[in-house]
Design a protein around this motif. Structure first.
Motif, mmCIF file in Angstrom:
data_model
loop_
_atom_site.group_PDB
_atom_site.id
_atom_site.type_symbol
_atom_site.label_atom_id
_atom_site.label_comp_id
_atom_site.label_asym_id
_atom_site.label_seq_id
_atom_site.Cartn_x
_atom_site.Cartn_y
_atom_site.Cartn_z
ATOM 1 N N GLY A 62 17.352 61.263 38.704
ATOM 2 C CA GLY A 62 18.371 61.072 39.726
ATOM 3 C C GLY A 62 17.940 60.291 40.947
ATOM 4 N N GLN A 63 16.644 59.932 41.030
ATOM 5 C CA GLN A 63 16.127 59.228 42.205
ATOM 6 C C GLN A 63 15.774 57.778 41.856
ATOM 7 N N PRO A 64 16.079 56.826 42.743
ATOM 8 C CA PRO A 64 15.747 55.422 42.470
ATOM 9 C C PRO A 64 14.236 55.188 42.498
ATOM 10 N N ILE A 65 13.734 54.447 41.513
ATOM 11 C CA ILE A 65 12.295 54.160 41.457
ATOM 12 C C ILE A 65 12.015 52.662 41.370
ATOM 13 N N HIS A 66 13.053 51.827 41.451
ATOM 14 C CA HIS A 66 12.855 50.399 41.198
ATOM 15 C C HIS A 66 12.206 49.653 42.359
ATOM 16 N N HIS A 67 11.927 50.336 43.454
ATOM 17 C CA HIS A 67 11.263 49.662 44.571
ATOM 18 C C HIS A 67 9.954 50.348 44.948
ATOM 19 N N ILE A 68 9.390 51.157 44.040
ATOM 20 C CA ILE A 68 8.127 51.813 44.368
ATOM 21 C C ILE A 68 7.010 51.279 43.480
ATOM 22 N N SER A 69 5.767 51.508 43.881
ATOM 23 C CA SER A 69 4.609 50.905 43.227
ATOM 24 C C SER A 69 4.307 51.571 41.884
ATOM 25 N N PRO A 70 3.623 50.841 40.984
ATOM 26 C CA PRO A 70 3.304 51.406 39.666
ATOM 27 C C PRO A 70 2.519 52.709 39.727
ATOM 28 N N HIS A 71 1.535 52.824 40.629
ATOM 29 C CA HIS A 71 0.737 54.054 40.648
ATOM 30 C C HIS A 71 1.558 55.246 41.120
ATOM 31 N N ARG A 72 2.544 55.009 41.983
ATOM 32 C CA ARG A 72 3.433 56.101 42.393
ATOM 33 C C ARG A 72 4.358 56.501 41.250
ATOM 34 N N ILE A 73 4.749 55.529 40.444
ATOM 35 C CA ILE A 73 5.585 55.832 39.275
ATOM 36 C C ILE A 73 4.810 56.701 38.285
ATOM 37 N N VAL A 74 3.518 56.401 38.098
ATOM 38 C CA VAL A 74 2.682 57.239 37.230
ATOM 39 C C VAL A 74 2.618 58.661 37.774
ATOM 40 N N ARG A 75 2.463 58.794 39.078
ATOM 41 C CA ARG A 75 2.378 60.128 39.682
ATOM 42 C C ARG A 75 3.675 60.914 39.533
ATOM 43 N N LEU A 76 4.785 60.209 39.398
ATOM 44 C CA LEU A 76 6.066 60.885 39.178
ATOM 45 C C LEU A 76 6.175 61.448 37.760
ATOM 46 N N GLY A 77 5.296 60.974 36.856
ATOM 47 C CA GLY A 77 5.318 61.498 35.492
ATOM 48 C C GLY A 77 5.724 60.495 34.437
#
Length: 236
Positions: A62-77
């Motif tokens: 439900g949260q937008p992720i298209h403007h965050i960095s790859p390593h933060r995306i990994v941390r999100l799971g």
């Protein structure tokens, strides 16, 4: 769990994704099919943040992720297993696995996770001190998949896991994919072996030249005349 809404992105100057929309429900395996150059790998790299979106939205839980960095995306799971495996050939199997946990701070849980990996992938346990570059193609694919699991993902993006493998190894890799899913990991699967992908997934999307051309339940796509002719090799 994951939703793409009218996503556009560029590969260099080429408009690779032309407003694609798709959804990956939690707990499911969803297949993304298409010929070379259709935009499948670009889709995964865009979700992972390795390619910037030029339009649309990518929502994760439900949260937008298209403007965050790859390593933060990994941390999100979210973790991607890239095409060609992309392991560290000059490191040992165990060193490769530990690299998969580089974003994690929970050292004791990482060790427990490593022990679970060795239980699930006994061949990697027996090769723990071996250089990754000396593994067979199938073993390298297992290592790449296991390394991704070390990040403790909720969503795995698998890019051509059967590429270049012998038929018996393809069966084994898809069995592993099903086991990972049964353990609670949601999977978006990019795969040119459409027959295996649709036998494994619940839902499927077909990409052509950067667009979603067709989508349906996997069991319906297997019966679809166009899919059978173009992707499953069935005659008229």
């Amino acid at each position: 769990m994951l939703k793409l809404i009218s996503v556009e992105s560029y590969y260099g100057r080429i408009r690779a994704l032309k407003g694609i929309s798709l959804e990956v429900p939690e707990g499911e395996i969803v297949a993304l099919l298409g010929a070379n150059g259709a935009g499948k790998s670009t889709t995964l790299r865009t979700i992972s943040g390795l390619i910037h979106t030029a339009g649309g939205e990518i929502l994760y839980q439900g949260q937008p992720i298209h403007h965050i960095s790859p390593h933060r995306i990994v941390r999100l799971g979210i973790c991607q297993v890239p095409e060609g495996r992309d392991i560290f050939m000059g490191l040992t199997v165990q060193e490769n696995l530990k690299m998969g946990a580089f974003t994690r701070k929970d050292g004791k849980e990482v060790q427990r996770n490593l022990n679970r990996i060795y239980t699930s992938f006994p061949i990697l346990n027996s090769r723990a001190k071996q250089m990754a570059g000396t593994l067979s193609g199938g073993e390298q694919q297992m290592l790449a998949t296991a390394r991704a699991l070390m990040s403790n993902p909720k969503l795995m993006l698998l890019d051509e896991p059967s590429l270049g493998l012998a038929p018996l190894l393809v069966e084994e890799i898809f069995h592993i994919i099903e086991e990972i899913n049964r353990e609670g990991v949601t999977i978006l699967l990019v795969e040119q072996n459409a027959n295996m992908a649709l036998r494994t997934a619940r839902y499927g999307y077909v990409m052509e030249t950067g667009r979603i051309a067709l989508h349906d339940e996997a069991e319906n796509l297997i019966k679809n005349d166009y899919v059978r002719k173009v992707y499953l090799g069935a005659g008229d």
